[in-house]
Design an enzyme around this catalytic site. Structure first.
Site, PDB file in Angstrom:
ATOM      1  CG  ASP A   1      34.759  -3.844  24.790  1.00 30.49           C
ATOM      2  OD1 ASP A   1      33.953  -2.908  24.765  1.00 30.49           O
ATOM      3  OD2 ASP A   1      34.751  -4.779  23.966  1.00 30.49           O
ATOM      4  N   GLY A  37      33.250   5.139  20.692  1.00 32.35           N
ATOM      5  CA  GLY A  37      33.212   6.540  20.264  1.00 32.35           C
ATOM      6  C   GLY A  37      32.122   7.372  20.906  1.00 32.35           C
ATOM      7  CG  ASP A  86      32.221  -4.341  17.432  1.00 37.82           C
ATOM      8  OD1 ASP A  86      32.563  -3.357  18.124  1.00 37.82           O
ATOM      9  OD2 ASP A  86      32.081  -5.481  17.893  1.00 37.82           O
TER      10      ASP A  86
END
Ligand code: GLA
Length: 395
Positions: free
Chosen positions: A154, A201, A222
């Site tokens: 992440d 993205g 999210d």
């Protein structure tokens, strides 16, 4: 020579021929990772930082007892907040919530499941725990030693560094290098570990996610447990289908089914759209407390078969008329999954003429959630409840 001996000899000859044709390496080749979209569970949507060893074990138990494992769910993924301190040698340790990660992996594996974990290419994870920057090789080795099968990586605090990198191109180079570094580190462990990129993205990750080894890449920010946000993300995937293929999937984020913020029709819409999108199906609810409706949605075999179809094609938008949308996904053997979505809050007729799907002539049609064959049709028009879906198999 008896028949047993001769058939054994025939087998041995066949094996020798195979070996000669393909070489020992080809025979030993592991099955491709994420040949269909990964299925499992992730701790974040329901538990966030309230996740620990006992909770993960209980979720693994429930995945088996509820029938989710038998429906195809495999990965038990621990998201952020497991991380502890690095020792003097730089080796990462789990914090007090996870006293023995290797023992946890053994427990999960003994149930026929796989264990996933989470980190960041930056110095800190999104929740402020230790990230992997500068320790990628070490961390990959640690994960492999524990028996980890899936890594969600992440971006988070690397994003802060990218902002001061000196322009967009420089920032993108930094990001590519970071994801490549972990790809190489994972590969060097020799353990098959699904590599899931999470950077929301940006920089059109669908165009380069596969080149840095991503088995899946988040295409959005999210998700939340609200119909409007779920649909904003789901319908926002229009146009991305060409970037998905076996081993490399667009990921519109984890499921919210069963978390309580949507009604049954809305959760069926969520599950149908994610299946049409060939999205990873990572349940995000508490598997130990599922209503019969939640269980039925998550384990519908025909819906899962659409998501997991071996052709490996993502679906895309076919028509959009105001609040009414039709999406279709090509399936192996020539059939299509077709979703008729009504995003209004009141019922509406939605229709599809099959030539719009590329379907010539009448085609067998089945309403999947109703489990009802509708016969051979050339078009279909149906009343869809507000926020609802009718999911068809056509052909
Ligand atoms: C980001 C990710 C989420 C979750 C959290 C954890 O927001 O997008 O899916 O992993 O971080 O901190």
């Amino acid at each position: 020579m008896n028949t047993k001996t001769s058939s054994r000899q025939a087998l041995a000859t066949a094996a020798a021929v195979l070996l000669a044709l393909s070489g020992p390496a080809a025979l030993a080749a592991p099955p491709p990772l994420a040949a269909t979209p990964p299925m499992g569970w992730n701790s974040w949507n329901h538990f966030a930082d309230k996740i620990d060893d006992a909770t993960v074990r209980a979720q693994a138990d429930a995945m088996v007892a509820s029938g989710l494992r038998d429906a195809g769910y495999r990965y038990i993924n621990i998201d952020d907040t497991w991380e502890g301190e690095r020792d003097a040698a730089g080796v990462i340790h789990a914090n007090a919530k996870f006293p023995d990660m290797k023992a946890l992996a053994d427990y999960v594996h003994a149930k026929g499941l796989k264990l996933g974990i989470y980190s960041s290419p930056g110095p800190k994870t999104c929740a402020g725990y230790a990230g992997s920057l500068g320790h990628e090789v070490q961390d990959a080795q640690t994960y492999a030693g524990w028996g980890i099968d899936y890594l969600k990586y992440d971006l988070c605090s690397l994003g802060d560094r990218m902002r001061t990198a000196g322009g967009l191109d420089k920032a993108h180079e930094m990001e590519l290098a970071a994801y490549e570094t972990m790809q190489a580190a994972l590969k060097a462990t020799g353990r098959p570990i699904v590599y899931s990129l999470c950077q929301y993205g940006v920089a059109s990750v669908w165009r380069w996610g596969a080149s840095v080894g991503g088995n899946a890449w988040r295409t959005t920010g999210d998700i939340t447990d609200k119909y409007a946000r779920m649909m904003q993300i789901g319908l926002g995937q229009a146009g991305l289908s060409k970037y998905a293929a076996p081993g490399h999937w667009n990921d519109p984020d984890m499921l919210e089914v069963g978390n309580g913020g949507m009604n049954g029709a809305e959760y069926r819409t969520h599950m149908s759209l994610w299946a049409i999108l060939a999205a990873p199906l990572l349940a995000g609810n508490d598997l130990t407390k599922m209503s019969p409706d939640t269980l039925a949605i998550l384990t519908n075999r025909e819906v899962i078969a659409i998501d997991q179809d071996p052709l490996g094609r993502q679906g895309d938008r076919v028509t959009a008329e105001g609040p009414l949308e039709v999406w279709a996904k090509p399936l192996k053997g020539g059939a299509r999954a077709v979703g008729l979505f009504n995003t209004a809050d009141f019922p509406n007729y939605v229709e599809i003429d099959y030539p719009r799907l590329g379907q010539k002539g009448p085609a067998r049609t089945r309403d999947i959630w109703a489990a009802k064959d509708l016969g051979k049709l050339t078009r279909y028009r149906v009343l869809v409840p507000g926020h609802g879906v009718v999911l068809l198999r056509v052909g």
